[in-house]
Design a protein around this motif. Sequence first.
Motif, PDB file in Angstrom:
ATOM      1  N   GLY A  11      56.721   8.807 134.751  1.00  0.00           N
ATOM      2  CA  GLY A  11      56.384  10.225 134.687  1.00  0.00           C
ATOM      3  C   GLY A  11      55.430  10.610 135.790  1.00  0.00           C
ATOM      4  O   GLY A  11      54.371   9.990 135.958  1.00  0.00           O
ATOM      5  N   GLU A  35      59.349   8.528 138.918  1.00  0.00           N
ATOM      6  CA  GLU A  35      59.534   9.923 138.495  1.00  0.00           C
ATOM      7  C   GLU A  35      60.998  10.298 138.691  1.00  0.00           C
ATOM      8  O   GLU A  35      61.583  10.027 139.747  1.00  0.00           O
ATOM      9  N   ARG A  36      61.585  10.924 137.662  1.00  0.00           N
ATOM     10  CA  ARG A  36      63.012  11.242 137.690  1.00  0.00           C
ATOM     11  C   ARG A  36      63.365  12.279 138.753  1.00  0.00           C
ATOM     12  O   ARG A  36      64.501  12.357 139.217  1.00  0.00           O
ATOM     13  N   ASN A 202      54.328   5.261 129.079  1.00  0.00           N
ATOM     14  CA  ASN A 202      55.120   6.471 128.891  1.00  0.00           C
ATOM     15  C   ASN A 202      54.227   7.678 129.161  1.00  0.00           C
ATOM     16  O   ASN A 202      53.309   7.972 128.388  1.00  0.00           O
ATOM     17  N   CYS A 204      55.656  10.859 130.002  1.00  0.00           N
ATOM     18  CA  CYS A 204      56.858  11.653 130.278  1.00  0.00           C
ATOM     19  C   CYS A 204      56.816  13.091 129.783  1.00  0.00           C
ATOM     20  O   CYS A 204      57.871  13.729 129.675  1.00  0.00           O
ATOM     21  N   ARG A 207      59.628  15.077 127.890  1.00  0.00           N
ATOM     22  CA  ARG A 207      60.724  14.116 127.732  1.00  0.00           C
ATOM     23  C   ARG A 207      60.227  12.806 127.110  1.00  0.00           C
ATOM     24  O   ARG A 207      60.900  11.773 127.210  1.00  0.00           O
ATOM     25  N   VAL A 211      62.240   8.576 126.547  1.00  0.00           N
ATOM     26  CA  VAL A 211      61.786   7.232 126.904  1.00  0.00           C
ATOM     27  C   VAL A 211      61.373   6.466 125.648  1.00  0.00           C
ATOM     28  O   VAL A 211      61.588   5.255 125.544  1.00  0.00           O
TER      29      VAL A 211
END
Length: 811
Positions: A11, A35-36, A202, A204, A207, A211
Amino acid sequence: MKSRTRVVVIGGGIAGCSTLYHLTQEGWTDVVLVERDELTSGTTWHSAAQVTNFGMNQTMVGLKTHSIRLYKELAEDPDYPINYHHGDGGIRLANTQAQMQGYHHFTSMARGMDVHFEVIDAQECARRHPLISTENLIGGLWDPLDGDIDPAQLCQALARRARKAGAEVYRHTPVTNLTQHSDDTWTVHTERGDIDCDIVVNACGYRVNEVGAMMGVHHPVASMEHQYFLTEEIPAIRDAGHRMPLLRCPISDYYCRQEKNGLLLGFYEQDCKTWGMDGIDPNFVNALCPDDLDRVTDVLEGAFARMPALLDVGVHTVVNGPITYTIDGAPLVGPIPGKRNAFCIIGLRAGLGEGGGHGWLLAQQIVHGEACYDTWCLDPRRFAGHANTELTALKAIEDYQNEFRFHFPHEHRPAGRPAKTTPLTPVLAAEGAEFTVVNGWERVEYIKPTPDFSPTLSFDFDGTFDVIAAEVANVQTGVGLAEVNGFNRIEITGADRHAFLDRMFCGTVARRDGRVGLGYLLNHHGMVKAEATVANLPASDRGPARIWYGSAAASELHDMDWLTQHLQADEDVQLRSLTNNQTILILAGPRARDVLSDCARGDWSAAAFPWLSLRECFVGIAPATVMGVSFSGELAYEIHVPNASLYAAYLALRQAGAAHGLKLFGARAVESMRMEKSFLHWKADLITEFDPFETGLDRFVTLDKGDFIGRDALRKRLTDGPRKKLVVLQVQSAQRPAHPGASLMRGGQVVGTITSGDWGHRTGLNLAHGFVVPDLAHIAAEMELDSCGQCLRATVIPPSPYDPEFARMKA
């Protein structure tokens, strides 16, 4: 991209960037953030980004102070300065005396963290913020360091510093799965390849549970839609010659701060809306929800009345984006329950303002096992299995609707209740019980004198004073019955059970069958980690020889994690939770033995069943395990009953007690009585910031018994001497108890902090516990308690002011 690293932080918002940076500051530089999408592409980018020092307890104030200092340092970095409006000041408004009283308390509490708020009247509020009206206004709380910061710049600055220290950041790297191996290490699977690591974090944002599902866990975090708008230029702001202070208004549920020469105005409407309950679009990146200003009409009306200048200005931009909440509104920062080498930093509804401090505390926990402050108010394990999605959403809505309204003492808000009950809950409700909530459990607080009894919320002694006094008097002179549900109970079996606990406890552990003992567990720094009773049950038709480890209801997940983590592979020890299967009925008072003898076979005399004894029996027809222990200071028995038989045991006790004047009592009476005995509460008086000698637990420490967790660190601390000492105080006031966090003063300087306080109805004393500097930890030492703006004399007295010889509970 690395294939092996020490920590992977998932994240790239403020939570992840802060954690990564602070890990490098603690000396761990082989760390990675994935990071997505882009950094700050979740909630962070649209944050209102207010940075206040205000917090509901000292830990929150401390982490916010760290954030402010860090952000100021970043803003002044000549190589990479960021936009931070530091020290604009901020006002929290109030239109009731009760709110003002609360602000005085928070001022006292913050002073102990070297943070200085000011309580001001309505006219001073208007002088400092010339856009507001004083109509229906009494005053407010002034935070001189309040301000706002650029979210994207902040995160980029933290990531930049982390990279310079050796950390790596991988953008556009979605995590697709997580695998934990037999040695508790992890593999983080991403679309760009796998990364093996020791620890995963985590971070996130909204979101979080995507995860979490990869780990097989669910986090009690829900998202709420939150709207704010930016106004066009306001001439009064343009021409003021100074920046306007921030404003937070519990009267009309809005906040505002200066944005260029206009205002950013945000709303906490009552008709609020959850978000993402049925999943989140994978493409929701740097995105917003549709505008819905009709939903905030009521809040706008209040804002217009408070700030008439808004009526003459247009709206430039509307922002509606998701922000995250937990069940109690505070973040989840720390170990993930039931997992090894897994941490989270989630539920940061005010992430930008607090994120620097949250990452700081989490990095300390990851690297050192503990933070400089006790972090229980943030600990993810403070919620047990009842914290499902539906409950979290209900509490998130309630917290959102009350964003700027703090909790009063003994205030129990109604959303999501009842979450956990026993067969007795409706029975006790019919008897007039008022309930509090302990780890989700509905526990009797007191018995209402009339069905419509409803005391006013206050920091003073409230309308329950005489009700509690009567319950205590009955326990002192006759016999009372109380239910204690949710008490944490871990059954420990195996040949090595005693050796295992001997390593866990800092003192001697009771080993003899049929006996009960009390002890303390330390962390690796020699600080107080947990308190537990150890009850040795002999082999019987109910089970093999076993130990019941008992501790506070709130510690259910915390203590199981701690014990499980320290089991050795070659030990014959098994742990099993019985917390949700058993309930305790407390029978207390000088006539308790008579009642028990009338409904349970056997000899219950002091000679046959002395203090700290244990016996399996039947209460009426209900199987029970009776322990001769007392938290009230009176003769008392803990009657442990399987929930399936609880009602039967209750009926048997009520029937037997009728001839002896048995009456019900609740948790408020217990609190009063435990203060008179100087018995301590976990996470009130027993915290990880102090060792057992500083906490006055010398008699529970046996340094020469052999190795135990924290022994070497404790020995070193003993040679260094105490920083503070826990003392018992008598407060000279019949109006108000001492509230946790309040500052103790001497000569204008803070010399201590209150941990708990209540009126002792048997002694007629206003009692408190507090940690004070060693020079004032002697009997008769005097200081002043800053109690909601009043200075009250507080004197150190000997512990256990009621029955100091413990004769009554051993009778």
